[in-house]
Write an enzyme that holds these catalytic residues in place. Structure first.
Site, PDB file in Angstrom:
ATOM      1  N   GLU A 175      -3.308   5.184 -23.700  1.00 18.05           N
ATOM      2  CA  GLU A 175      -4.190   6.332 -23.504  1.00 18.05           C
ATOM      3  C   GLU A 175      -3.618   7.625 -24.084  1.00 18.05           C
ATOM      4  OE1 GLU A 175      -6.948   5.540 -22.659  1.00 18.05           O
ATOM      5  OE2 GLU A 175      -7.106   4.343 -20.842  1.00 18.05           O
ATOM      6  N   HIS A 186       1.994   1.003 -16.915  1.00 20.06           N
ATOM      7  CA  HIS A 186       1.039  -0.065 -17.188  1.00 20.06           C
ATOM      8  C   HIS A 186       1.371  -1.245 -16.295  1.00 20.06           C
ATOM      9  CE1 HIS A 186      -1.401  -2.945 -19.440  1.00 20.06           C
ATOM     10  NE2 HIS A 186      -2.027  -1.890 -19.899  1.00 20.06           N
TER      11      HIS A 186
HETATM   12  N1  ACO Z   1       3.243   8.548 -13.158  1.00 18.71           N
HETATM   13  C1  ACO Z   1       4.078   8.595 -12.114  1.00 18.71           C
HETATM   14  N2  ACO Z   1       4.382   7.517 -11.355  1.00 18.71           N
HETATM   15  C2  ACO Z   1       3.806   6.357 -11.673  1.00 18.71           C
HETATM   16  C3  ACO Z   1       2.926   6.247 -12.767  1.00 18.71           C
HETATM   17  C4  ACO Z   1       2.657   7.399 -13.532  1.00 18.71           C
HETATM   18  N3  ACO Z   1       1.829   7.359 -14.561  1.00 18.71           N
HETATM   19  N4  ACO Z   1       2.501   4.961 -12.840  1.00 18.71           N
HETATM   20  C5  ACO Z   1       3.091   4.293 -11.852  1.00 18.71           C
HETATM   21  N5  ACO Z   1       3.882   5.138 -11.132  1.00 18.71           N
HETATM   22  C6  ACO Z   1       4.735   4.809  -9.996  1.00 18.71           C
HETATM   23  C7  ACO Z   1       3.925   4.565  -8.734  1.00 18.71           C
HETATM   24  O1  ACO Z   1       3.731   5.759  -8.016  1.00 18.71           O
HETATM   25  C8  ACO Z   1       4.789   3.568  -8.012  1.00 18.71           C
HETATM   26  O2  ACO Z   1       5.867   4.264  -7.457  1.00 18.71           O
HETATM   27  P1  ACO Z   1       6.446   3.836  -5.997  1.00 18.71           P
HETATM   28  O3  ACO Z   1       6.744   2.374  -6.120  1.00 18.71           O
HETATM   29  O4  ACO Z   1       7.613   4.731  -5.845  1.00 18.71           O
HETATM   30  O5  ACO Z   1       5.314   4.085  -5.037  1.00 18.71           O
HETATM   31  C9  ACO Z   1       5.378   2.701  -9.122  1.00 18.71           C
HETATM   32  O6  ACO Z   1       5.368   3.533 -10.282  1.00 18.71           O
HETATM   33  C10 ACO Z   1       4.574   1.459  -9.411  1.00 18.71           C
HETATM   34  O7  ACO Z   1       3.209   1.819  -9.550  1.00 18.71           O
HETATM   35  P2  ACO Z   1       2.009   0.837  -9.325  1.00 18.71           P
HETATM   36  O8  ACO Z   1       0.819   1.648  -8.899  1.00 18.71           O
HETATM   37  O9  ACO Z   1       2.395  -0.305  -8.470  1.00 18.71           O
HETATM   38  O10 ACO Z   1       1.772   0.297 -10.767  1.00 18.71           O
HETATM   39  P3  ACO Z   1       0.458  -0.430 -11.229  1.00 18.71           P
HETATM   40  O11 ACO Z   1       0.882  -1.553 -12.072  1.00 18.71           O
HETATM   41  O12 ACO Z   1      -0.435  -0.740 -10.104  1.00 18.71           O
HETATM   42  O13 ACO Z   1      -0.251   0.727 -12.049  1.00 18.71           O
HETATM   43  C11 ACO Z   1      -1.282   2.063 -13.637  1.00 18.71           C
HETATM   44  C12 ACO Z   1      -0.514   0.744 -13.386  1.00 18.71           C
HETATM   45  C13 ACO Z   1      -2.546   2.086 -12.756  1.00 18.71           C
HETATM   46  C14 ACO Z   1      -1.710   2.102 -15.114  1.00 18.71           C
HETATM   47  C15 ACO Z   1      -0.350   3.259 -13.297  1.00 18.71           C
HETATM   48  O14 ACO Z   1       0.814   3.201 -14.091  1.00 18.71           O
HETATM   49  C16 ACO Z   1      -1.036   4.615 -13.456  1.00 18.71           C
HETATM   50  O15 ACO Z   1      -1.721   5.058 -12.527  1.00 18.71           O
HETATM   51  N6  ACO Z   1      -0.853   5.306 -14.626  1.00 18.71           N
HETATM   52  C17 ACO Z   1      -1.510   6.575 -14.877  1.00 18.71           C
HETATM   53  C18 ACO Z   1      -2.964   6.357 -15.272  1.00 18.71           C
HETATM   54  C19 ACO Z   1      -3.116   5.784 -16.667  1.00 18.71           C
HETATM   55  O16 ACO Z   1      -2.423   6.169 -17.611  1.00 18.71           O
HETATM   56  N7  ACO Z   1      -4.060   4.800 -16.792  1.00 18.71           N
HETATM   57  C20 ACO Z   1      -4.358   4.140 -18.066  1.00 18.71           C
HETATM   58  C21 ACO Z   1      -3.768   2.763 -18.070  1.00 18.71           C
HETATM   59  S1  ACO Z   1      -3.950   1.986 -19.625  1.00 18.71           S
HETATM   60  C22 ACO Z   1      -5.449   1.233 -19.582  1.00 18.71           C
HETATM   61  O17 ACO Z   1      -5.982   0.851 -18.586  1.00 18.71           O
HETATM   62  C23 ACO Z   1      -6.204   1.024 -20.836  1.00 18.71           C
END
Ligand code: ACO
Length: 380
Positions: free
Chosen positions: A317, A259
């Site tokens: 989620e 998140h």
């Molecule tokens: N699985 C694996 N790796 C992840 C995940 C995940 N679910 N989420 C983040 N990471 C990793 C990224 O690859 C990144 O790694 P790196 O730095 O080695 O490249 C690091 O963690 C940071 O990720 P960001 O994309 O910068 O985090 P951001 O804050 O932008 O993303 C998000 C948040 C979009 C929710 C992300 O965690 C994600 O894509 N999760 C999966 C989708 C999901 O569950 N969405 C629902 C969110 S809840 C809602 O909106 C109501």
């Protein structure tokens, strides 16, 4: 030229003051109009929560009755909304696209006189969301939409419209808890989109349609379907680790984890896990619940291993998926059902933004070329 700090994704940028909800990502706390989410979600009706967000206080018994009636009085769709849904169903469009298209037609209801004193467009939008989703689902399955039951509350009526059966109080309570839990969540992407739109002195229908577009994406509201698919694909506890490891090795994200704001467990996950557990004891598949818990624990361990220091925890989620599945909602309706809850939050933010009456207009840094010269097409 001086270097300008660009906050990619506006991360960490504070763009509004709000009394609607507050998210503390470090402590794992969500406050909804003064109430911890755990305090409110399990007890309130959805109508009470919508009233709270729009008016700032819980309604007394009389106000609750008036508001519940006013909302129920708006359970009618313009004919063109149904036509749009029929066209969408015959082209097998994703439910969020159908919802967005049909929500646009609610502008036709805008001019109606509103005797209750509440905002007519707000009532129309909130009351219509479940109608649109249920009608679309029935049309997709070759069934005609049902007429609403005036004796049922907002949430029970949605379940009735989907199935044609009056839901039990337990099932209604479970869905009500879910909708209350996701009703608002700070300046998330769809809420921000709604505020940007309304801040131009545009209208509520436009703001909600824009918000629906933002909610559709898998990085925001579109994750619970894939989160549940993942649990189903894993199927048995011993497959969890190899399956999740392979996904992470391929650089894929695990849906339902991570998140932007929460660096500890999302407090909404706890509320929903409890509600799901309660529902599953009476109604649904306990084995699936146990598998999901195992998948969650394995995913958290592997995320720590593959992404150390990123603090990737369970988000809302993951348990949303389980709860909605326990209510027999198909995965296609997970995000539209999220919208049925969140619309009350979008509208509350729109009211707040309207009171502020200030356009939202950030800046960008131009990083393209300079001093290019015009070349006639024959010479390119
Ligand atoms: N699985 C694996 N790796 C992840 C995940 C995940 N679910 N989420 C983040 N990471 C990793 C990224 O690859 C990144 O790694 P790196 O730095 O080695 O490249 C690091 O963690 C940071 O990720 P960001 O994309 O910068 O985090 P951001 O804050 O932008 O993303 C998000 C948040 C979009 C929710 C992300 O965690 C994600 O894509 N999760 C999966 C989708 C999901 O569950 N969405 C629902 C969110 S809840 C809602 O909106 C109501």
């Amino acid at each position: 030229m001086t270097a300008t700090l660009v906050r990619s994704g506006l991360e960490g940028v504070v763009a509004a003051e709000t009394r609607i909800s507050g998210v503390d990502g470090q402590a794992g706390e969500l406050v909804i109009a003064g109430f911890p989410v755990e305090e409110l979600a399990e007890y309130a009706t959805f109508e009470e929560v919508a009233y709270l967000l729009w008016k700032g206080e819980l309604p007394d018994a009389q106000q609750k009755e008036t508001f519940t009636r006013a909302l129920a009085a708006h359970r009618a769709l313009p004919e063109i909304a149904l036509e749009a849904l029929r066209a969408a169903a015959s082209s097998e469009m994703p439910a969020m696209d159908a919802l967005r298209m049909a929500a646009d037609t609610l502008s036709l209801e805008r001019e109606r006189e509103e005797p209750s004193g509440f905002d007519g467009a707000a009532l129309t939008l909130t009351a219509s969301m479940p109608l649109l989703v249920a009608a679309y689902w029935r049309l997709c399955n070759g069934q005609e939409p049902l007429a609403s039951r005036p004796d049922l509350g907002h949430v029970a009526n949605y379940l009735y419209l989907l199935t044609g059966e009056e839901p039990t109080p337990e099932r209604t309570r479970a869905l009500e808890t879910y909708l209350n839990t996701v009703v608002d969540h700070g300046l998330n992407a769809s809420t921000f989109a709604a505020r940007v739109i309304i801040a131009t002195q545009s209208d509520l229908v436009s703001a909600v349609v824009g918000a629906l577009g933002a909610l559709k994406g898998p990085l925001h509201g579109g994750a619970p379907g894939p989160a549940l698919d993942m649990v189903f694909e894993i199927g048995t506890a011993e497959r969890a680790e190899p399956y999740l490891r392979e996904k992470l090795e391929r650089g894929e994200r695990l849906m339902g984890f991570g998140h932007r704001i929460y660096k500890v467990r999302d407090p909404r996950a706890d509320v929903l896990a409890k509600a799901a557990e309660r529902l599953f004891q009476t109604d649904a598949d306990q084995a699936l619940y146990a598998l999901a818990q195992h998948v969650e624990q394995t995913a958290l361990r592997l995320l720590e291993e593959y992404k150390p220091g990123r603090h990737l925890k369970t988000n809302v989620e993951f348990y949303t998926a389980l709860l909605l599945h326990g209510l027999d909602l198909p995965t296609e309706l997970f995000t539209p059902t999220f919208a049925i809850g969140r619309v009350a939050g979008w509208i509350a933010h729109c009211f707040e933004q309207q009171r502020l009456d200030r356009i939202i207009r950030p800046q960008s840094v131009y990083v393209g070329e300079h001093h290019r010269q015009w070349v006639p097409v024959q010479a390119r």
